[in-house]
Design a protein around this motif. Sequence first.
Motif, PDB file in Angstrom:
ATOM      1  N   ARG A 158       2.575  -2.217 -31.303  1.00 26.64           N
ATOM      2  CA  ARG A 158       2.182  -3.663 -30.021  1.00 26.64           C
ATOM      3  C   ARG A 158       1.865  -4.054 -31.755  1.00 26.64           C
ATOM      4  O   ARG A 158       0.487  -4.333 -32.419  1.00 26.64           O
ATOM      5  N   SER A 200      -0.503  -7.597 -32.945  1.00 34.87           N
ATOM      6  CA  SER A 200      -1.417  -8.362 -32.571  1.00 34.87           C
ATOM      7  C   SER A 200      -0.999  -9.561 -31.833  1.00 34.87           C
ATOM      8  O   SER A 200      -0.118  -9.831 -32.112  1.00 34.87           O
ATOM      9  N   TYR A 252      -1.268  -8.084 -37.463  1.00 36.06           N
ATOM     10  CA  TYR A 252      -1.071  -7.252 -37.281  1.00 36.06           C
ATOM     11  C   TYR A 252       0.030  -5.982 -36.244  1.00 36.06           C
ATOM     12  O   TYR A 252       0.711  -7.064 -35.485  1.00 36.06           O
ATOM     13  N   ALA A 265      -0.057  -2.620 -34.973  1.00 44.10           N
ATOM     14  CA  ALA A 265      -0.604  -1.143 -34.048  1.00 44.10           C
ATOM     15  C   ALA A 265       0.276  -0.257 -33.507  1.00 44.10           C
ATOM     16  O   ALA A 265       1.140  -0.576 -33.384  1.00 44.10           O
ATOM     17  N   ILE A 305      -2.541   0.681 -38.822  1.00 49.00           N
ATOM     18  CA  ILE A 305      -2.596  -0.365 -38.326  1.00 49.00           C
ATOM     19  C   ILE A 305      -1.474  -1.082 -39.920  1.00 49.00           C
ATOM     20  O   ILE A 305      -1.747  -0.563 -41.199  1.00 49.00           O
ATOM     21  N   ASP A 329      -4.090  -2.053 -26.304  1.00 49.05           N
ATOM     22  CA  ASP A 329      -3.876  -3.323 -25.913  1.00 49.05           C
ATOM     23  C   ASP A 329      -5.319  -4.411 -27.645  1.00 49.05           C
ATOM     24  O   ASP A 329      -5.610  -3.860 -27.582  1.00 49.05           O
ATOM     25  N   TRP A 330      -4.643  -5.489 -27.959  1.00 51.99           N
ATOM     26  CA  TRP A 330      -5.121  -6.551 -28.610  1.00 51.99           C
ATOM     27  C   TRP A 330      -5.668  -7.659 -28.149  1.00 51.99           C
ATOM     28  O   TRP A 330      -5.578  -7.847 -26.953  1.00 51.99           O
ATOM     29  N   SER A 331      -6.910  -7.649 -28.380  1.00 54.61           N
ATOM     30  CA  SER A 331      -8.151  -8.787 -28.435  1.00 54.61           C
ATOM     31  C   SER A 331      -7.196 -10.436 -28.092  1.00 54.61           C
ATOM     32  O   SER A 331      -5.891 -10.549 -29.238  1.00 54.61           O
ATOM     33  N   GLY A 358      -7.770 -11.726 -31.590  1.00 58.39           N
ATOM     34  CA  GLY A 358      -6.436 -10.606 -32.748  1.00 58.39           C
ATOM     35  C   GLY A 358      -7.234  -9.782 -33.863  1.00 58.39           C
ATOM     36  O   GLY A 358      -6.524  -9.132 -34.680  1.00 58.39           O
ATOM     37  N   ILE A 413      -9.003  -3.757 -31.203  1.00 56.69           N
ATOM     38  CA  ILE A 413      -8.291  -3.176 -29.970  1.00 56.69           C
ATOM     39  C   ILE A 413      -8.975  -2.122 -29.265  1.00 56.69           C
ATOM     40  O   ILE A 413     -10.249  -1.686 -29.670  1.00 56.69           O
ATOM     41  N   TRP A 439      -8.878  -9.788 -22.988  1.00 56.65           N
ATOM     42  CA  TRP A 439      -7.664  -8.993 -23.357  1.00 56.65           C
ATOM     43  C   TRP A 439      -6.307  -9.522 -23.550  1.00 56.65           C
ATOM     44  O   TRP A 439      -6.474 -10.355 -22.463  1.00 56.65           O
TER      45      TRP A 439
END
Length: 893
Positions: free
Chosen positions: A684, A686, A691, A693, A703, A730-732, A735, A738, A770
């Motif tokens: 995933r 960001s 980034y 992940a 990362i 999931d990313w915030s 960014g 997580i 998120w």
Amino acid sequence: MDGAGGPGEGPAQEALQSLSRRLQVQEKEMELVKAALAEALRLLRLQAPPTSLQDPGTPGPTRDSPAAPPGLPPARSPSSVSRGTQTETEVETESSPGPPGLINGPAAPHGGGEEPGGTQSEGGGSSSSGTGSPGPPGLLRLVQPPQRTDTPRRNSSSSSSPSERPRQKLSRKAASSANLLLRSGSTESRGGKDPLSSPGGPGSRRGNYNLEGISVKMFLRGRPITMYIPSGIRSLEELPSGPPPETLSLDWVYGYRGRDSRSNLFVLRSGEVVYFIACVVVLYRPGGGPGGPGGGGQRHYRGHTDCVRCLAVHPDGVRVASGQTAGVDKDGKPLQPVVHVWDSETLLKLQEIGLGAFERGVGALAFSVADLGAFLCVVDDSNEHMLSVWDCSRGTKLAEIKSTNDSVLAVGFNPRDSSCIVTSGKSHVHFWNWSGGAGVPGNGTLTRKQGVFGKYKKPKFIPCFVLLPDGDILTGDSEGNILTWGRSLSDSRTPGRGGAKETYGIVAQAHAHEGSIFALCLRRDGTVLSGGGRDRRLVQWGPGLVALQEAEIPEHFGAVRAIAEGLGSELLVGTTKNALLRGDLDQGFSPGHTDELWGLCTHPFQNRFLTCGHDRQLCLWDGEGHALAWSIDLKETGLCADFHPSGAVVAVGLNTGRWLVLDTETREIVSDITDGNEQLSVVRYSPDGLYLAIGSHDNMIYIYSVSSDGAKSSRFGRCVGHSSFITHLDWSKDGNFIMSNSGDYEILYWDVAGGCKLLRNRYESRDREWATYTCVLGFHVYGVWPDGSDGTDINSLCRSHNERVVAVADDFCKVHLFQYPCARAKAPSLVYGGHGSHVTSVRFTHDDSHLVSLGGKDASIFQWRVLGPGGAGPAPATPSRTPSLSPASSLDV
């Protein structure tokens, strides 16, 4: 040899170790039972007249009981009463799960306490880095729904001495073990799943939700999972309830079941091509180009409850018969195979034939021709491959007989005489004479004559045949030969032939293909088309089996599985790699997947999506043109993928720990990196694309920092702390953070920008926004879980970009649509069927106009159109309907 042990020492040692492990497991189970009994006795004592539980001079919070977070009311005096709220089906009594003096902190891990220096996860697991508060202390007073007046419950003392703390840990263990013990029925067997059983009653599954002031607790396999309620929600009653106003409509089905089925491709009188995949029969109208923009559309017959295995078209070119295999429903109860006769113009079912009469599935079927389709012949998949004849208008069985213990691959009526039926399969061609018994159900008889091969070699399989107008029959076999069969008087000199009785023998033979012949098709001009397996050739034959012309199917499409004649001179070819080809054979629909699918991602600003699976193919699909943009061979199994926000590259995770970055235009691999040696389950980017992940089955999240175009990556750090393999993340929106889920139902939060640190106080993440929501565990989606779930019922989840709905892929062949946030236990949903096996993934397109879902073993891809309230087009993007969430994305729908 002197140092070697005796011959029986190895097995004996293994048996001893096995017994030792079993003894340890039993000892742990006894500890849980004792803890549960101790907790029950403690609760009984609490129901006695209240006594002083705490010395008035109790000191303030200690290291085990940190101060409350800022902005929340201070802890009340120890004599205050806690009032928790529970769902109607919640029957387990919860103990104080937090540290001394806490009532709302997360529970300890099931079956054990925290590791030294570890931090509990919301799923009850432990992590190996950091120490700190597992939750806010003594904060159940934050939200108290006024309408509930549950019986007051005494709070536990916050001044527990060190000698009492082990007892409190035992109580926390007892809470989860008692919940496990109260649950009835096995959840290990797939057939034992019961996601929608009614609450209450002897032996019923218990509720798995418990609401406690500032947190919500649910249970999976008896394991407590605590989720904190966002500060903007004053009461759960203010959250939306009921199913969402949006609905789904099946827009397009990608794929064709050619890898393991026959009798699966025909052309109707309307010019539509009819074929099947999963539980859906597809009616495709070609137009413009093969599946391209301006082409025709699809319609779908969706009356079947399990995978369709064969088709037959009525002589009128309108009615269709489709047979399904046996299966199980959501409760594990068997679904019986059946044949549906339906109208291809109205898509209405006209007749249901053979419910309860067939075993395992319907293998082959055919309409009669001479009497305008009055009868239907069916062969099932039982050991005896029962052959039966049915009255189509009444749905009654006229005759039935055991055909053979060998597999039967094809069946058909003689076009000039409906009393003659032909079947072929493993090492046989059988000619059946049917007497109708004056139309009386069950009164007819079937007698068999075997085809005599004589001087010709008997092949292992005869997969296909066609019946010629003159009464002869052509068969294609596994040796690549086309045999011509005709009637003849038996040789009276041959023993056992019964004198002058009529037999069926081979008149002529022509070697047509290298390898098996899978398909034969009689054209309107009297010529015959044959399709080969190994050589992938398509050959046209004239009278006397003289070859007229041929063509070869490209290797990446697979072998020829089925042939159908379209309107005019058009030909349609189905292949063993699930491709449909039309026209001049070098164009066509598009090749589909041939094995289980898991990886799915949608393009950030185009109506395109990418899929990968166990067939090692990576495919990019055009959702507007309903065609394949490109496909490549990964050489390894692809399990997950994600587009860079620029759309220029895509990252793909493989089952070996490798992950690739590919240029979406050139399809070239720009990066090839390996992290560990276990499969990758999620990749995933960001939101800002800085980034990447990567979640692995080695329990780590890797990362990487990424260049602006996504082509270059460098290791930034690792998130270490999960106690099981990573399943979702999931990313915030900023960014920096997580949220991740793991195989043992942990929910952990990570500060990536701050050095990939585990956030030790999960309560502080309750209001974080998120960018995507694909984690299956979390406060905003816990209502999607069915009551009594064993933790494997939901494979994938996705929130729409406008934050209005949540789509869920379950293990029971269904796609669900919920309102978002879905934070009410057992929330209602809209349920959509069509897949023939577990649904592995769901994703919304960039503008929320469509939802894409992947089938597992049925290798199907469904594209659903998302309709707004009233079914009139997609819903517009609107702000979130709850104060706990951020305003929706500005993308138009």
